[in-house]
Design a protein around this motif. Structure first.
Motif, PDB file in Angstrom:
ATOM      1  N   UNK A 161       0.868  -1.179   0.000  1.00 51.56           N
ATOM      2  CA  UNK A 161       0.000   0.000   0.000  1.00 51.56           C
ATOM      3  C   UNK A 161       0.902   1.226   0.000  1.00 51.56           C
ATOM      4  N   UNK A 162       0.754   2.051  -1.029  1.00 53.58           N
ATOM      5  CA  UNK A 162       1.533   3.294  -1.088  1.00 53.58           C
ATOM      6  C   UNK A 162       0.592   4.467  -0.835  1.00 53.58           C
ATOM      7  N   UNK A 166       9.320   6.899   0.444  1.00 52.48           N
ATOM      8  CA  UNK A 166       9.850   7.381  -0.829  1.00 52.48           C
ATOM      9  C   UNK A 166       9.737   8.901  -0.861  1.00 52.48           C
ATOM     10  N   UNK A 167      10.676   9.528  -1.547  1.00 55.49           N
ATOM     11  CA  UNK A 167      10.709  10.990  -1.598  1.00 55.49           C
ATOM     12  C   UNK A 167      12.110  11.477  -1.284  1.00 55.49           C
ATOM     13  N   UNK A 168      12.364  12.744  -1.545  1.00 54.15           N
ATOM     14  CA  UNK A 168      13.697  13.302  -1.315  1.00 54.15           C
ATOM     15  C   UNK A 168      14.009  13.375   0.166  1.00 54.15           C
ATOM     16  N   UNK A 169      15.266  13.028   0.514  1.00 50.15           N
ATOM     17  CA  UNK A 169      15.637  13.029   1.935  1.00 50.15           C
ATOM     18  C   UNK A 169      16.629  14.120   2.274  1.00 50.15           C
ATOM     19  N   UNK A 195       4.591  -9.395   6.065  1.00 50.02           N
ATOM     20  CA  UNK A 195       3.133  -9.489   5.947  1.00 50.02           C
ATOM     21  C   UNK A 195       2.615  -8.525   4.886  1.00 50.02           C
ATOM     22  N   UNK A 196       3.039  -7.286   4.985  1.00 52.02           N
ATOM     23  CA  UNK A 196       2.696  -6.313   3.951  1.00 52.02           C
ATOM     24  C   UNK A 196       3.687  -5.163   3.994  1.00 52.02           C
ATOM     25  N   UNK A 197       3.711  -4.390   2.910  1.00 44.89           N
ATOM     26  CA  UNK A 197       4.614  -3.234   2.859  1.00 44.89           C
ATOM     27  C   UNK A 197       3.792  -1.959   2.791  1.00 44.89           C
ATOM     28  N   UNK A 198       4.115  -1.030   3.679  1.00 48.03           N
ATOM     29  CA  UNK A 198       3.489   0.292   3.645  1.00 48.03           C
ATOM     30  C   UNK A 198       4.528   1.271   3.115  1.00 48.03           C
ATOM     31  N   UNK A 199       4.221   1.840   1.961  1.00 45.17           N
ATOM     32  CA  UNK A 199       5.139   2.813   1.366  1.00 45.17           C
ATOM     33  C   UNK A 199       4.540   4.200   1.591  1.00 45.17           C
ATOM     34  N   UNK A 200       5.263   5.028   2.316  1.00 44.62           N
ATOM     35  CA  UNK A 200       4.766   6.381   2.561  1.00 44.62           C
ATOM     36  C   UNK A 200       5.522   7.335   1.642  1.00 44.62           C
ATOM     37  N   UNK A 201       4.761   8.008   0.776  1.00 46.59           N
ATOM     38  CA  UNK A 201       5.378   8.987  -0.124  1.00 46.59           C
ATOM     39  C   UNK A 201       5.391  10.321   0.604  1.00 46.59           C
ATOM     40  N   UNK A 202       6.582  10.728   0.993  1.00 48.10           N
ATOM     41  CA  UNK A 202       6.716  11.934   1.809  1.00 48.10           C
ATOM     42  C   UNK A 202       7.801  12.820   1.207  1.00 48.10           C
ATOM     43  N   UNK A 213       7.165  12.949  -8.349  1.00 51.04           N
ATOM     44  CA  UNK A 213       7.701  12.054  -9.367  1.00 51.04           C
ATOM     45  C   UNK A 213       8.799  12.708 -10.190  1.00 51.04           C
ATOM     46  N   UNK A 214       8.601  13.964 -10.544  1.00 48.20           N
ATOM     47  CA  UNK A 214       9.617  14.637 -11.356  1.00 48.20           C
ATOM     48  C   UNK A 214      10.920  14.757 -10.585  1.00 48.20           C
ATOM     49  N   UNK A 215      10.828  15.086  -9.311  1.00 43.53           N
ATOM     50  CA  UNK A 215      12.016  15.179  -8.471  1.00 43.53           C
ATOM     51  C   UNK A 215      12.703  13.809  -8.392  1.00 43.53           C
ATOM     52  N   UNK A 216      11.919  12.750  -8.239  1.00 46.94           N
ATOM     53  CA  UNK A 216      12.467  11.400  -8.138  1.00 46.94           C
ATOM     54  C   UNK A 216      13.224  11.027  -9.426  1.00 46.94           C
ATOM     55  N   UNK A 217      12.631  11.362 -10.571  1.00 49.60           N
ATOM     56  CA  UNK A 217      13.259  11.023 -11.849  1.00 49.60           C
ATOM     57  C   UNK A 217      14.512  11.876 -12.066  1.00 49.60           C
TER      58      UNK A 217
END
Ligand code: IPE
Ligand code: IPE
Ligand code: MG
Length: 252
Positions: free
Chosen positions: A60-61, A105-108, A131-138, A142-146
């Motif tokens: 879940x993201x 995920x996101x700039x650190x 069990x499951x993965x929790x992805x927090x986009x913080x 997307x443009x910054x990530x690329x």
């Protein structure tokens, strides 16, 4: 299997990504401050994690703060950062016991050191959970990530560590924050807005999108199930003429 569901593909997508939108409007409609909307939004987030686990969603993201959200008033920004901090501090133990792996995920680089440490701690503690993965986009865009991925590859090419001709989709994807996370089959956006707002532009190339008018604080189990049911009625094609097998779909 109920009417309208397609045979041959599980109804529950392995990876669901959600643009959690509408906290401000939820509060405004009730004559409450926006902060109250965000507080209730955090409750909805907790429910969504539980519901995802119960429904069999493996990843879940959740889009919690975008690179553009820094443009909001300083008071709202600091409230949102505080809320995230408290969430990680308070819920990490429970998430860990429930077998949830946490990824951020996101700039650190531009995060305050204490927030950065917290994020790294949450990932380290839950690293082996399955069990499951929790992805927090913080602080995610997307443009910054690329751009960050492109910068890394350019540096490697300039230093002779990689041949530019060897850079393909897989090589670029491996430099994104989502490395090792399969693309989401389903992206949900709440609050009736029908845009992507710089979320997973690369990863959602062939995702199904479900837009619901439900405001994020009201996104309950029934709303989640409705979105999954809508997904179940979709025909995925990936540019071909018919829906490929799950194995092929997962690779796309
Ligand atoms: C989503 O709710 C939370 C964040 C973007 C951080 P909003 O704060 O965007 O709520 P609306 O869109 O103003 O209603
Ligand atoms: C998208 O919502 C970002 C998050 C949910 C974190 P926004 O409310 O910031 O998006 P726009 O400004 O309406 O496109
Ligand atoms: Mg919004």
């Amino acid at each position: 299997m109920s009417a309208g569901q397609r045979p041959g593909r599980p109804v529950i997508p392995g990876h669901v990504a959600i643009i959690m939108d509408g906290n401000g409007r939820w509060a405004q409609m009730r004559g409450l401050p926006r902060q109250e909307g965000h507080r209730r939004g955090l409750e909805a987030l907790r429910c969504a994690v539980r519901n995802a686990g119960d429904l069999g969603v493996r990843i879940l993201t959740l889009y919690s703060f975008s690179t553009e959200n820094w443009r909001r008033p300083a008071t709202e920004v600091s409230f949102l950062l505080g809320l995230l901090k408290r969430f990680v501090e308070k819920d990490l133990g429970e998430l860990h016991s429930a077998g949830v792996r946490v990824r951020i995920i996101g700039g650190r680089d531009d995060l305050a050191p204490d927030l950065r440490r917290l994020v790294e701690h949450a990932e380290a503690v839950t690293r082996d959970n399955t069990h499951m993965t929790l992805v927090v986009a913080f602080n995610y865009g997307s443009r910054d990530e690329i751009v960050r991925a492109a910068r890394q590859l350019a540096a490697d090419a300039a230093a002779g560590r990689i041949d530019p001709a060897a850079i393909d989709e897989g090589v670029l994807a491996a430099r994104l924050d989502t490395v090792d996370i399969p693309d989401p089959e389903l992206v949900i956006r709440t609050s009736g807005e029908t845009r992507v707002s710089n979320f997973l532009l690369w990863q959602a190339a062939y995702s199904e999108f479900v837009f619901t008018p439900v405001l994020w604080p009201d996104f309950d189990r029934a709303a989640f199930e409705d979105a999954l049911a809508e997904y179940g009625r979709r025909e995925r094609r990936f540019g071909g003429l018919s829906e490929p097998s799950d194995r092929a779909a997962g690779a796309a």
